[in-house]
Design a protein around this motif. Structure first.
Motif, PDB file in Angstrom:
ATOM      1  N   ILE A  43      -8.429  12.603 -63.314  1.00 33.30           N
ATOM      2  CA  ILE A  43      -7.846  13.256 -62.143  1.00 33.30           C
ATOM      3  C   ILE A  43      -8.518  12.781 -60.851  1.00 33.30           C
ATOM      4  N   ASP A  44      -7.693  12.500 -59.844  1.00 31.93           N
ATOM      5  CA  ASP A  44      -8.171  12.105 -58.519  1.00 31.93           C
ATOM      6  C   ASP A  44      -7.999  13.220 -57.495  1.00 31.93           C
ATOM      7  N   GLN A  45      -6.905  13.978 -57.609  1.00 31.82           N
ATOM      8  CA  GLN A  45      -6.595  14.984 -56.599  1.00 31.82           C
ATOM      9  C   GLN A  45      -6.204  16.302 -57.266  1.00 31.82           C
ATOM     10  N   PRO A  46      -7.088  17.306 -57.279  1.00 34.62           N
ATOM     11  CA  PRO A  46      -6.719  18.618 -57.808  1.00 34.62           C
ATOM     12  C   PRO A  46      -5.755  19.336 -56.858  1.00 34.62           C
ATOM     13  N   LEU A  47      -4.825  20.073 -57.426  1.00 37.25           N
ATOM     14  CA  LEU A  47      -3.792  20.762 -56.649  1.00 37.25           C
ATOM     15  C   LEU A  47      -3.736  22.231 -57.024  1.00 37.25           C
ATOM     16  N   SER A  48      -3.483  23.060 -56.004  1.00 33.23           N
ATOM     17  CA  SER A  48      -3.305  24.499 -56.204  1.00 33.23           C
ATOM     18  C   SER A  48      -2.029  24.942 -55.519  1.00 33.23           C
ATOM     19  N   GLY A  49      -1.573  26.147 -55.851  1.00 31.24           N
ATOM     20  CA  GLY A  49      -0.354  26.688 -55.269  1.00 31.24           C
ATOM     21  C   GLY A  49      -0.354  26.608 -53.755  1.00 31.24           C
ATOM     22  N   GLY A  50       0.757  26.115 -53.188  1.00 28.71           N
ATOM     23  CA  GLY A  50       0.871  25.955 -51.750  1.00 28.71           C
ATOM     24  C   GLY A  50       0.529  24.565 -51.269  1.00 28.71           C
ATOM     25  N   ASP A  51      -0.210  23.794 -52.077  1.00 26.10           N
ATOM     26  CA  ASP A  51      -0.488  22.398 -51.732  1.00 26.10           C
ATOM     27  C   ASP A  51       0.797  21.585 -51.827  1.00 26.10           C
ATOM     28  N   THR A  52       0.756  20.385 -51.267  1.00 22.64           N
ATOM     29  CA  THR A  52       1.896  19.472 -51.361  1.00 22.64           C
ATOM     30  C   THR A  52       1.410  18.094 -51.785  1.00 22.64           C
TER      31      THR A  52
END
Length: 253
Positions: A88-97
């Motif tokens: 993984i390079d970029q973790p994402l959470s709700g609301g991210d784009t």
């Protein structure tokens, strides 16, 4: 224009490649089988530039490193499961784009099946990739969360525009339909849907993708807030307990 290329892989998974014609960028939605994804992309003349993981399970992230080794793509995945997402390079959470060319996918937190599960909604293309959170006429097993968490997640998906096309990760619809009619036998929309699914599977056709509008009318897991279904399940006025009852019955069906 945005293109979605769907193909079967493993036993009952679907793979998806999402391609932006303008930029040439291509996102792999989950990676059940890295070799299959690479060969499918090559056959189309596409190069995978990103992987969008929905959750950590091996039939969703197991091909990450094989694809990254060949393409040097960037891997996006749920922040809540970052330590379990290979490469993984970029973790994402709700609301991210996250962007694919000029297309923007918004991240929706949908935990329950796993604690960090996310979905990707490309509003301008009217489509969403929901992994194992939601299936045609079903939903994912609640492995890591609890019924309240899962119902909250499904409620978030229910709020998407009804015309949204839903790309779910498995061909489970025929089995889901056989169960659904046992808990919602008087639902005419469900009966018609189940009949359509039977005919499609007899022909060897896919039942994925589906549309949110169709699921809202027929999928019992999305209808736990329906008064008649609540009463039938013995939990009037309680969508969480109704959902839990339906999920328990499906687990033992």
């Amino acid at each position: 224009m945005i293109d979605v290329h769907q193909f079967p892989c493993l036993n009952d998974n679907y793979g998806f490649l999402v391609h932006d014609r303008a930029s040439g960028e291509t996102a792999a939605i989950d990676t059940p089988d890295g070799g299959k994804y690479l060969s499918e992309a090559e056959s189309l003349g596409w190069t995978i530039t990103a992987i969008w993981n929905t959750h950590w399970h091996p039939d969703h992230a197991g091909g990450n490193l094989a694809i990254k080794e060949k393409t040097d793509c960037k891997i996006f995945g749920p922040a809540g499961e970052a330590e379990k997402i290979p490469g993984i390079d970029q973790p994402l959470s709700g609301g991210d784009t996250v962007k694919l060319g000029e297309w923007t996918a918004k991240i929706i937190d949908v935990p329950g099946h796993t604690l960090g599960h996310i979905a990707y909604h490309i509003a301008d293309a009217e489509l969403a990739f929901v992994g194992d959170a939601l299936f045609a006429l079903g939903c994912g097993r609640v492995f890591e969360g609890d019924p309240k968490m899962m119902w909250t997640s499904l409620s978030r998906l229910k709020e998407l525009p009804p015309e949204t096309t839903l790309y779910c990760a498995h061909e489970y619809t025929e089995a889901n339909a056989k169960f659904a009619v046992t808990v919602d036998p008087d639902n005419a929309a469900l009966a018609a849907y189940a009949s359509d699914v039977r005919m499609k599977r007899q022909r060897g056709d896919w039942t994925v993708p589906t549309t949110l509008s169709r699921e809202l009318k027929a999928n019992p897991f999305l209808r736990a807030d329906d008064e008649a279904l609540q009463a039938a399940m013995g939990h009037p006025g309680d969508p969480v307990s109704t959902f839990a009852e339906i999920r328990s019955r499906k687990d033992h069906f």
